[in-house]
Motif scaffolding. Sequence first.
Motif, short mmCIF file in Angstrom:
data_model
loop_
_atom_site.label_atom_id
_atom_site.label_comp_id
_atom_site.label_asym_id
_atom_site.label_seq_id
_atom_site.Cartn_x
_atom_site.Cartn_y
_atom_site.Cartn_z
N ARG A 4 86.62 32.67 57.15
CA ARG A 4 86.01 31.31 56.75
C ARG A 4 85.09 30.53 57.68
NH1 ARG A 4 91.95 28.55 56.05
NH2 ARG A 4 92.82 29.29 58.36
N HIS A 6 84.68 27.21 56.78
CA HIS A 6 85.22 25.89 56.51
C HIS A 6 86.68 26.17 55.87
CE1 HIS A 6 80.70 25.24 56.74
NE2 HIS A 6 81.02 23.92 56.96
N ASN A 7 87.27 24.86 55.64
CA ASN A 7 88.57 25.07 54.98
C ASN A 7 88.41 24.21 53.68
OD1 ASN A 7 89.23 22.17 55.20
ND2 ASN A 7 89.70 22.19 57.33
N CYS A 8 89.23 24.37 52.91
CA CYS A 8 88.92 24.00 51.50
C CYS A 8 88.90 22.56 51.12
CB CYS A 8 89.99 24.79 50.61
SG CYS A 8 89.73 26.44 50.30
N GLN A 10 87.21 20.45 53.02
CA GLN A 10 86.27 19.85 54.21
C GLN A 10 84.76 19.60 53.53
OE1 GLN A 10 86.01 22.95 57.11
NE2 GLN A 10 85.35 21.68 58.62
N LEU A 22 84.86 30.44 52.36
CA LEU A 22 86.25 29.82 52.01
C LEU A 22 87.22 30.96 51.94
CD1 LEU A 22 85.40 26.95 49.80
CD2 LEU A 22 85.65 26.86 52.41
N GLY A 24 91.48 31.36 50.67
CA GLY A 24 92.54 30.61 50.28
C GLY A 24 93.24 31.24 48.91
N ASP A 42 93.77 25.88 49.82
CA ASP A 42 94.54 25.95 51.13
C ASP A 42 95.20 24.94 51.46
OD1 ASP A 42 92.88 24.47 52.47
OD2 ASP A 42 91.71 26.16 53.47
N TYR A 44 94.37 22.63 53.69
CA TYR A 44 93.56 21.41 53.44
C TYR A 44 93.15 20.67 52.34
CZ TYR A 44 93.86 23.77 57.82
OH TYR A 44 94.05 24.53 59.16
#
Length: 595
Positions: A4, A6-8, A10, A22, A24, A42, A44
């Motif tokens: 990933r 980025h996170n989910c 972001q 991503l 998740g 995820d 986040y």
Amino acid sequence: MIKRTHNCGQLRAGDTGSKVSLCGWVDSYRDHGNLVFIDLRDRYGITQLVFNPETQPEMHRLSRQLRCEWVLGASGTVRMRGEGLTNPKLPTGEIEVLIDQLEVLNTAKTPPFELDNAGSVDEELRLKHRYIDLRRPEMQNKLEVRHRVTKITRDFYDSEGFWEIETPFLGKSTPEGARDFLVPSRLCIGEFYALPQSPQLFKQVLMISGIDRYFQIVRCFRDEDPRADRQAEFTQIDVEMSFVDSDDVIDVNERLVARIFKEILGIDVKVPIRRMSYRQAMDDYGIDRPDLRFDMKLKNISEIAAQSQFKVFIDTVGRGGVVKGFCAPGGGKFSRSDIEKTFTNFAADYGAKGLAWFKVVADEQAKKADLASSIAKFFSPQQKQQIIETFDAKPNDLILLIADTMDAANKALAPLRIKLAKELDMIDENVYEFVWIVDFPLFEWNEKDNRYDSLHHPFTAPVPQDLEKLDTDPASIRSQAYDIVVNGSEIGGGSVRIHQPDKQAKVFKLLNISDTQAQERFGFFLQALKYGAPPHGGIAFGLDRLVMLLTRTDNIRDVIAFPKTQKGQCLLTDAPSEVEQSQLDDLNLRTQTHH
RNA sequence: GGGGCCGUAGCUCAAUUUGGUUAGAGCAUCGGACUGUCGAUCCGAAGGUUGAGGGUUCGAGCCCCUUCGGCCUCGCCA
């Protein structure tokens, strides 16, 4: 494997056009035949993925196989959602990711319960599948708050010069206090360690060692029946300081509490936090952890009651008891059956033998309040007026009274006061009322065993002025103990300790602990006291209860990642369990069933 | 150790005054349809040893006994 970028939680409008990846879990899945939408979740947050059959037919076909809770890696391009297609409920709701590469990292069985309404699911099921329960944002939020509280705590004490030092889990059993969890020793046949109920003596030893300021976020164990706010294993923020009096301990630690409430809830706790004597708390609230979010103080009407014609009251006061109670504003709305069944039974659960009541009614002719009740006839008009004045009662109020010994009356009135406050909606859940309870008695008389018990613990120091009463009037000695109470919940307590061996010996004696017993149990500590123990004191906070307050839950299991049931079982791992015979042989143990 | 509440489909709940045909619904699941959903929608299907064991009865999800489990609580928690 797709890594990933980025996170989910972001991506925003500003990321439009970026190539991102991503990872998740599939939170939800919406297949329109052509377009497929996946909410990827995820820790986040949630981001919407789109699969388009025209641009990426291969990926679109694959996406239609996906199911809830499958684990994905996905790459694609961030784009703005069209006009009117944004989702204001999500921080990422302005954008979506058009996927051109999808990797199924893992499939998943259909979860045993749906994550989005797990709040109403049987807790047993949540505990059995705790890994799924803990995926829920609500639960993750509680874990995060707990993490942040311990982080703030460590940073705070560090900045104040405290060292975090670990103390043993395998310790010495002391029969005082709660029941110990025992651990058999393999090397010392027939002997047992005990898991610590708290690191009390070790932290005092650390003061004797000149550590000066210690803290520890430490697991403690008490083998007693659990409650909604109590687990057999729980966590304390444990603190000890040298060359201090109670004010010093209170000062440092209330600043920590204020910082935690500020950083977690944005609430300004006024420091110094007010203080209330144990005596006043017991008089006004019947308990040493009063809920001060509402008033409804207890009043003692023994003198008036003794003058009445009501035999129960007269006899109780005659035997040295009290008639005590409170006035519930607006409680007149409760029916006689509410009072005589619900409230009386409630009070009976706490040992009350009866519950007397008056409804306050308006006397139109006399233009003042009057009392109505089945026992009103035993009171003269004047006595009724005195009662109304004592409680400052208004028409449509309800006065509830208990006649018993002071202890027994308080024991039932305190929970009854809370119950009425809840029933009458007098509690503002957004308010946090802090108070230090101070000037505890050092001892309480134990009728059953014909001796004094420590109210706090046997290492608590008396206030210096009361010292001379050790020989003459132990019951009247105040201790240098303090509890911090929030909204009726005790979140911490501590004391200045005895640091002179002779005074410690004297206290043991009053507690009916013989020299031999004291040597057996605490010999090492009495010895240590003789080698230059500094004056010292400390406190311990219940981390779990603190986090409960901060996350507004009344269930301690919600703030513990892997809690146990009322029988002390872990439904995830199925502990406790039977062990191999060879393990028992190693320990020289034999089990038997009894009773 | 005591008291209370609860246990029916994967989940949440129904199932008529001690009992009466084949134990229902919503959500989830599976299949199908559908270009913009976001708790998607529509059509269809499948899904049950009513926690377990025993008893009463012509007949028990319902009544009785025993038992297992969960929660709340008193005691307990220096």
